[in-house]
Design a protein around this motif. Structure first.
Motif, PDB file in Angstrom:
ATOM      1  N   MET A 124     -11.664 -14.784  -0.414  1.00  0.00           N
ATOM      2  CA  MET A 124     -12.958 -15.400  -0.662  1.00  0.00           C
ATOM      3  C   MET A 124     -14.011 -14.294  -0.736  1.00  0.00           C
ATOM      4  O   MET A 124     -14.229 -13.573   0.231  1.00  0.00           O
ATOM      5  CB  MET A 124     -13.306 -16.376   0.463  1.00  0.00           C
ATOM      6  N   ILE A 125     -14.625 -14.139  -1.899  1.00  0.00           N
ATOM      7  CA  ILE A 125     -15.743 -13.202  -2.050  1.00  0.00           C
ATOM      8  C   ILE A 125     -16.980 -13.886  -1.473  1.00  0.00           C
ATOM      9  O   ILE A 125     -17.249 -15.056  -1.792  1.00  0.00           O
ATOM     10  CB  ILE A 125     -15.978 -12.848  -3.527  1.00  0.00           C
ATOM     11  N   THR A 126     -17.732 -13.188  -0.618  1.00  0.00           N
ATOM     12  CA  THR A 126     -18.896 -13.804   0.017  1.00  0.00           C
ATOM     13  C   THR A 126     -20.126 -12.909  -0.090  1.00  0.00           C
ATOM     14  O   THR A 126     -20.015 -11.705  -0.335  1.00  0.00           O
ATOM     15  CB  THR A 126     -18.636 -14.078   1.515  1.00  0.00           C
ATOM     16  N   ASN A 127     -21.280 -13.522   0.130  1.00  0.00           N
ATOM     17  CA  ASN A 127     -22.535 -12.757   0.131  1.00  0.00           C
ATOM     18  C   ASN A 127     -22.981 -12.414   1.549  1.00  0.00           C
ATOM     19  O   ASN A 127     -24.149 -12.107   1.785  1.00  0.00           O
ATOM     20  CB  ASN A 127     -23.639 -13.517  -0.611  1.00  0.00           C
ATOM     21  N   VAL A 128     -22.035 -12.464   2.499  1.00  0.00           N
ATOM     22  CA  VAL A 128     -22.331 -12.113   3.892  1.00  0.00           C
ATOM     23  C   VAL A 128     -21.712 -10.756   4.211  1.00  0.00           C
ATOM     24  O   VAL A 128     -20.525 -10.540   3.956  1.00  0.00           O
ATOM     25  CB  VAL A 128     -21.777 -13.174   4.857  1.00  0.00           C
ATOM     26  N   PRO A 129     -22.478  -9.833   4.753  1.00  0.00           N
ATOM     27  CA  PRO A 129     -21.901  -8.525   5.109  1.00  0.00           C
ATOM     28  C   PRO A 129     -21.148  -8.588   6.440  1.00  0.00           C
ATOM     29  O   PRO A 129     -21.747  -8.875   7.474  1.00  0.00           O
ATOM     30  CB  PRO A 129     -23.136  -7.617   5.221  1.00  0.00           C
ATOM     31  N   PHE A 130     -19.847  -8.355   6.379  1.00  0.00           N
ATOM     32  CA  PHE A 130     -19.032  -8.297   7.592  1.00  0.00           C
ATOM     33  C   PHE A 130     -18.525  -6.875   7.798  1.00  0.00           C
ATOM     34  O   PHE A 130     -18.342  -6.117   6.843  1.00  0.00           O
ATOM     35  CB  PHE A 130     -17.820  -9.237   7.478  1.00  0.00           C
ATOM     36  N   THR A 131     -18.237  -6.540   9.054  1.00  0.00           N
ATOM     37  CA  THR A 131     -17.612  -5.261   9.348  1.00  0.00           C
ATOM     38  C   THR A 131     -16.203  -5.248   8.769  1.00  0.00           C
ATOM     39  O   THR A 131     -15.432  -6.194   8.964  1.00  0.00           O
ATOM     40  CB  THR A 131     -17.532  -5.035  10.871  1.00  0.00           C
ATOM     41  N   SER A 132     -15.854  -4.194   8.065  1.00  0.00           N
ATOM     42  CA  SER A 132     -14.529  -4.113   7.448  1.00  0.00           C
ATOM     43  C   SER A 132     -13.451  -3.834   8.492  1.00  0.00           C
ATOM     44  O   SER A 132     -13.665  -3.067   9.439  1.00  0.00           O
ATOM     45  CB  SER A 132     -14.503  -3.009   6.388  1.00  0.00           C
ATOM     46  N   ASP A 133     -12.304  -4.454   8.301  1.00  0.00           N
ATOM     47  CA  ASP A 133     -11.158  -4.176   9.162  1.00  0.00           C
ATOM     48  C   ASP A 133     -10.440  -2.920   8.685  1.00  0.00           C
ATOM     49  O   ASP A 133     -10.609  -2.478   7.536  1.00  0.00           O
ATOM     50  CB  ASP A 133     -10.206  -5.375   9.172  1.00  0.00           C
ATOM     51  N   VAL A 134      -9.615  -2.375   9.565  1.00  0.00           N
ATOM     52  CA  VAL A 134      -8.935  -1.111   9.280  1.00  0.00           C
ATOM     53  C   VAL A 134      -7.630  -1.379   8.533  1.00  0.00           C
ATOM     54  O   VAL A 134      -6.834  -2.215   8.969  1.00  0.00           O
ATOM     55  CB  VAL A 134      -8.637  -0.349  10.592  1.00  0.00           C
ATOM     56  N   PRO A 135      -7.391  -0.703   7.418  1.00  0.00           N
ATOM     57  CA  PRO A 135      -6.113  -0.889   6.700  1.00  0.00           C
ATOM     58  C   PRO A 135      -4.919  -0.513   7.568  1.00  0.00           C
ATOM     59  O   PRO A 135      -5.017   0.301   8.487  1.00  0.00           O
ATOM     60  CB  PRO A 135      -6.246   0.061   5.501  1.00  0.00           C
ATOM     61  N   VAL A 136      -3.772  -1.134   7.261  1.00  0.00           N
ATOM     62  CA  VAL A 136      -2.524  -0.870   7.973  1.00  0.00           C
ATOM     63  C   VAL A 136      -1.864   0.373   7.385  1.00  0.00           C
ATOM     64  O   VAL A 136      -1.823   0.545   6.159  1.00  0.00           O
ATOM     65  CB  VAL A 136      -1.570  -2.076   7.852  1.00  0.00           C
ATOM     66  N   ASP A 137      -1.351   1.236   8.236  1.00  0.00           N
ATOM     67  CA  ASP A 137      -0.663   2.439   7.758  1.00  0.00           C
ATOM     68  C   ASP A 137       0.587   2.080   6.971  1.00  0.00           C
ATOM     69  O   ASP A 137       1.296   1.115   7.301  1.00  0.00           O
ATOM     70  CB  ASP A 137      -0.255   3.331   8.937  1.00  0.00           C
ATOM     71  N   ASP A 138       0.865   2.862   5.932  1.00  0.00           N
ATOM     72  CA  ASP A 138       2.077   2.663   5.144  1.00  0.00           C
ATOM     73  C   ASP A 138       3.305   2.772   6.035  1.00  0.00           C
ATOM     74  O   ASP A 138       3.406   3.676   6.873  1.00  0.00           O
ATOM     75  CB  ASP A 138       2.152   3.720   4.038  1.00  0.00           C
ATOM     76  N   GLY A 139       4.236   1.845   5.860  1.00  0.00           N
ATOM     77  CA  GLY A 139       5.414   1.835   6.721  1.00  0.00           C
ATOM     78  C   GLY A 139       6.734   2.001   6.000  1.00  0.00           C
ATOM     79  O   GLY A 139       7.797   1.861   6.607  1.00  0.00           O
ATOM     80  N   CYS A 140       6.703   2.331   4.718  1.00  0.00           N
ATOM     81  CA  CYS A 140       7.955   2.465   3.959  1.00  0.00           C
ATOM     82  C   CYS A 140       8.684   3.775   4.279  1.00  0.00           C
ATOM     83  O   CYS A 140       9.919   3.814   4.251  1.00  0.00           O
ATOM     84  CB  CYS A 140       7.679   2.400   2.461  1.00  0.00           C
ATOM     85  N   GLY A 141       7.932   4.824   4.530  1.00  0.00           N
ATOM     86  CA  GLY A 141       8.557   6.108   4.785  1.00  0.00           C
ATOM     87  C   GLY A 141       9.418   6.564   3.621  1.00  0.00           C
ATOM     88  O   GLY A 141       9.016   6.464   2.462  1.00  0.00           O
TER      89      GLY A 141
END
Length: 380
Positions: A172-189
């Motif tokens: 959902m694209i919104t017009n409210v500014p939220f704090t961004s969450d941290v991406p998950v580290d790549d786990g494929c190796g």
């Protein structure tokens, strides 16, 4: 209400309505995605099902002019079923991929996102948004990756720490500014199991898919299936799961959290022969609620014919002969002729030769010739 407090309320409500994972990210352009799209297009790797221009697919503010953030969601689906039907000679069955088990996920996720949208509207005056699930312009995978839902695997699926890659995605694209969450580290190796297992080489490199060669895409096409993919299709009617099944991150993963996604065994692994004579009304009543029905019955019937050929199911020859002689659709007539030849029953080649006398479509005639060629193959 402070945005952090609002964010927590949204997260709590999302879990209440059956959203298994939720993440937030800024509505900035997906610049890296745009570069990847250009590379895909230059290599002619796109499926043709994609929606929108490169700008529309990577710039959220083209959809919500004052966009500030994107809320990404993931909903888990099961990977195993109870009471799995037996696939046996005389009663051969086809297979729908796991992403087509139960209710069409587009419907389910759109409903959850609409509930979430109404919840936020009641809390935020002037709230504006745009919801997308799979068929929207933005890449669900790119949004989910940036919002910390999971990492993008070498098999081109989002892999979550909790549910593996067995998740549906929406945003959902919104017009409210939220704090961004941290991406998950790549786990494929160093793992390359998905690339090694891809039967058509569609995974041309880690995270790069030539969609035109992917069996999941090929099952949804409506024309004759190219010769080089027919044996590799097996009994697949819609979609493909191997690149997920071999992934170590999916080992032991099987969540049954939503009744809507529970598979109906006789529908996700249906008998092949009845599919060949099913009416439009019966098809809609039986399969219309499933994601795998969106292209209509013709691709599924073509795939069912090829599956019967794969099994060399002699019991199917009478029905295939009827289709070869009377079906108004050239793809079905021609594929039936090919299948009759591949099955190689004693009377197969006589049936094709007889039908050949009255056939006028050049593409169908070419398929008949392919069917007749199996006589020499089997004699040798």
């Amino acid at each position: 209400m402070a945005n952090e407090q609002l964010k927590e309320k949204i997260i709590d409500y999302a879990h209440q309505i059956g959203i298994d994972k939720i993440g937030f990210t800024a509505a900035d352009p997906f610049s890296e995605m745009k570069a990847r799209l250009k590379m895909q297009q230059a290599d002619n790797y796109q499926s043709g099902f994609e929606k929108g221009s490169n700008a529309e697919r990577t710039e959220p503010k083209l959809h919500v002019s004052d966009a500030e953030s994107i809320i990404a969601i993931a909903v888990a689906y099961p990977s195993r079923m109870k009471a799995r039907p037996v696939n046996k000679k005389g009663e051969r069955r086809g297979n729908f991929c796991r992403a087509s088990w139960g209710m069409d996920y587009h419907t389910v996720l759109n409903d959850k996102l609409n509930q979430l949208n109404r919840f936020i509207e009641n809390l935020v005056p002037g709230f504006r948004s745009r919801i997308m699930v799979d068929t929207g312009e933005l890449s669900d995978r790119a949004v989910a990756e940036r919002a910390g839902i999971g990492f993008s695997g070498k098999n081109c699926a989002i892999i979550t720490p909790e549910f593996g890659s067995y998740v549906y995605l929406g945003e959902m694209i919104t017009n409210v500014p939220f704090t961004s969450d941290v991406p998950v580290d790549d786990g494929c190796g160093d793992c390359t199991k998905c690339l090694d297992a891809c039967p058509t080489g569609a995974l041309v490199a880690p995270g790069r898919l030539n969609a035109k060669n992917c069996i999941a895409f090929l099952t949804q096409t409506k024309d004759f299936l190219p010769d080089e993919y027919r044996d590799k299709l097996g009994n697949q009617l819609y979609g493909f799961d191997t690149c997920q099944l071999v992934c170590p991150k999916n080992k032991g993963v099987d969540f049954h959290l939503h009744d809507a996604f529970e598979p109906e065994p006789d529908k996700v692994k249906p008998e092949l022969l009845p599919l060949l004579s099913i009416s439009n009304r019966e098809f809609k009543e039986t399969f219309g609620h499933m994601a795998g029905s969106w292209r209509g019955k013709k691709p599924l019937q073509r795939n069912a014919i090829l599956a019967l050929a794969h099994y060399r199911e002699e019991r199917a020859v009478e029905e295939l002969d009827r289709l070869m002689r009377t079906d108004p659709r050239p793809v079905i007539r021609g594929t039936a002729a090919f299948a009759i030849g591949k099955i190689g029953r004693r009377d197969s080649y006589r049936l094709i030769q007889q039908a050949r006398l009255s056939e006028t479509d050049e593409a169908v005639i070419a398929e008949m010739e392919k069917g007749l060629a199996f006589e020499l193959v089997y004699q040798n």
